[in-house]
Motif scaffolding. Structure first.
Motif, PDB file in Angstrom:
ATOM      1  N   HIS A   1       0.847  -1.198   0.000  1.00  0.00           N
ATOM      2  CA  HIS A   1       0.000   0.000   0.000  1.00  0.00           C
ATOM      3  C   HIS A   1       0.878   1.242   0.000  1.00  0.00           C
ATOM      4  N   ARG A   2       0.896   1.937  -1.097  1.00  0.00           N
ATOM      5  CA  ARG A   2       1.799   3.081  -1.263  1.00  0.00           C
ATOM      6  C   ARG A   2       1.556   4.193  -0.251  1.00  0.00           C
ATOM      7  N   LYS A   3       0.312   4.347   0.187  1.00  0.00           N
ATOM      8  CA  LYS A   3       0.000   5.463   1.079  1.00  0.00           C
ATOM      9  C   LYS A   3       0.715   5.360   2.422  1.00  0.00           C
ATOM     10  N   ASN A   4       0.860   4.142   2.931  1.00  0.00           N
ATOM     11  CA  ASN A   4       1.455   4.012   4.265  1.00  0.00           C
ATOM     12  C   ASN A   4       2.508   2.904   4.378  1.00  0.00           C
TER      13      ASN A   4
ATOM     14  N   GLU B   1      -8.453   8.514  -6.654  1.00  0.00           N
ATOM     15  CA  GLU B   1      -7.442   7.985  -5.744  1.00  0.00           C
ATOM     16  C   GLU B   1      -8.068   7.483  -4.447  1.00  0.00           C
TER      17      GLU B   1
ATOM     18  N   ASP C   1      -6.835   0.240  -4.202  1.00  0.00           N
ATOM     19  CA  ASP C   1      -5.807   0.633  -5.174  1.00  0.00           C
ATOM     20  C   ASP C   1      -6.410   1.052  -6.515  1.00  0.00           C
TER      21      ASP C   1
ATOM     22  N   GLU D   1      -5.733   0.144   5.145  1.00  0.00           N
ATOM     23  CA  GLU D   1      -5.962   1.538   4.746  1.00  0.00           C
ATOM     24  C   GLU D   1      -6.247   2.439   5.950  1.00  0.00           C
TER      25      GLU D   1
END
Length: 535
Positions: free
Chosen positions: A193-196, A480, A353, A324
Motif C-alpha cells: 500500500h503506497r499510502k502508508n 485515488e 488501489d 488503509e
C-alpha cells in the motif's frame, strides 16, 4: 488419440434447434472434435450456432421410435434443445457429446488448436511476470526482495518460480517455513500500500497440529513483516470452531504467544461443496418458470448465494480497513490458501488501489492473484450448475469473485475502468475458453504441459484494440479514493446479467445498456471535439 474415434455420426440433416431468445429453426447439425455446429438451412439465412463442447455441463436425452431429443445444459447457463430424426443418429450424437465434452487430457483441449490470424504464439504469454512486477514496484526494494527459492517448484508446487518476501529472510528460512505451511504455501507478499507502506501477505494454514508444533522460521518470517510496527492482523477465513477442528487433523493457527504482535480475526467463508451447492440452488431458482414471486424469493434466499457475496465483500472490507484505515499489515489465509484467500485479497486491492481498477490493471490483478498464485481452475471449474456428476473439488470461487466485483461496479459505476461485459466474458471463459489462461491448476502444470507455448493468453486477447474498446467503461473517472462497498442486504442484488442472461428481460436490459453505452461514447467524442476547437 483421434477425435474421430468418438464421432460415429458427424452430420445430421433436418435437426430442429430450440434455444433461448430465438424462434425454433431447422437445419444441419455437425459435430467435430471440439465444437457442435448448427447451420440454419432456411434460404438466405446466415444464422448458425457454434458451441464449444467444453461448455457443455450436462445432457439429457429422450428417445422415441423414430427420433430423439437431446437437451444440452451449458456451463454459461444456456439450455439448448435438439430434435434429431432417427433414434440411432440421436444416440450417436449424444454419445459423442458426452465423451468429447468430458475429455480431461489438457493437450487435447481446444486452446491448443485455436489459431486466430491476428495473434502469434511467439508473443509473450503473461501480461507480467513476478519479476517484472517487482521491478516496477521500486518502493519495495528497500525492505523486500524477490526470491527464486521456488524456481524448480520444489518448495511449493502451486507458487510461481519467484515470490516477494522480506529482505531480511533468506531462502533457507523460507524452505523451512514452507514445510510448516499446508502445501508449502509460506507467507508471500501480494500487495504493497503506497499510502502508508503496509502490506497484504497470503499463505496457507500453519501445520501446528494437536501437539501445537512451532516453526521458528515461520515466526521469524512474520515478525519481519511487522518489524517496526506495533502489530499486524491475521484474517483467518475460518470460524474459531473450524480452526480447532483443523488442529485435530494436523492443521491449525498462529498462537498469540508464538506470533508476538499479530492479532487473529476470524471471518468464516464457505467454500468447496457448500459453495457449489449454493450455485446449483441459485440456478435452479432462476430457472423456475412457475411465475410465483413468493416461491422464487424463497428459493433465492435458500440458495444463500447473496449471503456468500455479502460475506466475501465484508471480509474484503475488513482486510482493507486493517491496511488503509488502521495502518497495519495483514496476513490472510484459510486452509490451502488457494480459494477464499485469493478472493478477499483481490477484492481488498480493488477497494484500495486505483491502479487495479483500470482495464489493464484489473486483468494484471487477476493474472497475479489467481493464475500465477495457483488457484486450481481445472479442479474448481470442471463442472458448473447442471452437471449430474458427483462433485469432487468443484467450487465457483472465481464466479463468486466476479459477482462481488459486479456489486462494486454497480455501486460505483464511474470508479472501475471496465464494463459488465468484461465480467460476463470472464464468467464464460473460466469454464470453457479458446485460450489457455484458465487451463490447469497452477503455473507448474502450465509449464510442464506446454500451455504457455502452445496456447494464447486470454488477457492479451482482451487488450487488443477492438476488444479493449468494447470492454472499457465509458463512464470511468479515475479516483485515488478507496471505494468502500455497502454490504447491507438492500445494497446487494442478484447479478441478472449473468444468472438471468438467457431470459428476454435480461436481453432487453442488455440492449438498453448497450444503447446507453453508445450514446455516452458519442457524447464523449463530441465533447473532446468541442474542446479541441476551443483550443
Amino acid at each position: 488419440m483421434e477425435f474421430s474415434e468418438h464421432i460415429k455420426t458427424a452430420n445430421v440433416e433436418d435437426v430442429e434447434l430450440r434455444q433461448p431468445l430465438h424462434p425454433p429453426s431447422r437445419g444441419t447439425l455437425c459435430i467435430t472434435g471440439h465444437h457442435l455446429l448448427f447451420s440454419d438451412r432456411e434460404v438466405g439465412s446466415s444464422r448458425h450456432v457454434l458451441l464449444l463442447l467444453r461448455n457443455i455441463d450436462a445432457i439429457e436425452k429422450r428417445i422415441a421410435a423414430s427420433s430423439g431429443t437431446i437437451t444440452i445444459k451449458c456451463k454459461d447457463l444456456r439450455v439448448l434443445q435438439l430434435d434429431i430424426p432417427g433414434m440411432e443418429q440421436c444416440l450417436n450424437i449424444a454419445h459423442s457429446i458426452e465423451t468429447l465434452s468430458s475429455l480431461d487430457n489438457v493437450s487435447e483441449m481446444y486452446p491448443f488448436f485455436y489459431r486466430p490470424i491476428d495473434l502469434s504464439l511467439q508473443d509473450q504469454w503473461d501480461l507480467s511476470s513476478p519479476e517484472e512486477h517487482y521491478r516496477q514496484k521500486t518502493e519495495l526494494h528497500e525492505m523486500w526482495r524477490l526470491s527464486t527459492v521456488n524456481n524448480d517448484y520444489s518448495v511449493c508446487p502451486s507458487y510461481p518460480p519467484a515470490v516477494i518476501v522480506p529482505q531480511s529472510i533468506d531462502d533457507d528460512t523460507l524452505k523451512k517455513a514452507a514445510k510448516f505451511r499446508q502445501g508449502g504455501r509460506f507467507p508471500v507478499l501480494c500487495y504493497y500500500h503506497r499510502k502508508n507502506g503496509m502490506v497484504i501477505m497470503r499463505s496457507s494454514q500453519p501445520l501446528t497440529g494437536a501437539n501445537r508444533k512451532r516453526c521458528k522460521e515461520d515466526e521469524l518470517l512474520l515478525q519481519a513483516v511487522i518489524d517496526g510496527s506495533d502489530k499486524g492482523y491475521i484474517i483467518d477465513t475460518r470460524s474459531s470452531q473450524q480452526v480447532q477442528q483443523a488442529r485435530m487433523t494436523g492443521g491449525g493457527f498462529e498462537s498469540k504467544s508464538c506470533y508476538i504482535g499479530w492479532k487473529r480475526l476470524h471471518k468464516q467463508m464457505e467454500r468447496g461443496k457448500v459453495l457449489q451447492e449454493s450455485l446449483i440452488k441459485l440456478v435452479e431458482a432462476c430457472g423456475d418458470e412457475s411465475h410465483n414471486m413468493d416461491r422464487w424469493l424463497s428459493k433465492l434466499e435458500n440458495s444463500k448465494w447473496l449471503s456468500h457475496v455479502q460475506t466475501a465483500l465484508s471480509t474484503a472490507g475488513l482486510l482493507a480497513e486493517c491496511v488503509e484505515r488502521d495502518g497495519h499489515s495483514a496476513l490472510v489465509h484459510g486452509y490451502e490458501g488457494t480459494d477464499c484467500s485469493l478472493l478477499i485479497s483481490t477484492l481488498a486491492q480493488l477497494i484500495m488501489d486505483p491502479s487495479c481498477r483500470t482495464l489493464e490493471g484489473f486483468l494484471r490483478l487477476l493474472e497475479r492473484e489467481w493464475v500465477q498464485a495457483g488457484h486450481p481452475f481445472q479442479q474448481r471449474c470442471a463442472h458448473s450448475a447442471f452437471s449430474h456428476a458427483r462433485l469432487h473439488q468443484e467450487s465457483p470461487v472465481f464466479l463468486l469473485l466476479l459477482d462481488c466485483i459486479w456489486q462494486l461496479w454497480r455501486q460505483f459505476p464511474c470508479a472501475l475502468g471496465f464494463s459488465e461485459a468484461l465480467l460476463l466474458r470472464l464468467a464464460t471463459e473460466v469454464y470453457s475458453s479458446d485460450c489457455g489462461t484458465f487451463l490447469c491448476n497452477n503455473d507448474q502444470e502450465r509449464c510442464s504441459l506446454g500451455v504457455k507455448k502452445g496456447t494464447h493468453c486470454l488477457f492479451r486477447v482482451l487488450l487488443r484494440p477492438t476488444e479493449r474498446n468494447y470492454y472499457s467503461n465509458p463512464l470511468y473517472e479515475p479516483t485515488e479514493l478507496a471505494i468502500w462497498p455497502s454490504v447491507h442486504p438492500q445494497s446487494l442484488q442478484l447479478w441478472r446479467g449473468f444468472f438471468l442472461r438467457w431470459t428476454p428481460q435480461a436481453r432487453h436490459l442488455e440492449e438498453v445498456q448497450e444503447e446507453i453505452r453508445n450514446m455516452v461514447i458519442e457524447w464523449v467524442k463530441a465533447a473532446q471535439g468541442d474542446g479541441a476547437m476551443v483550443q
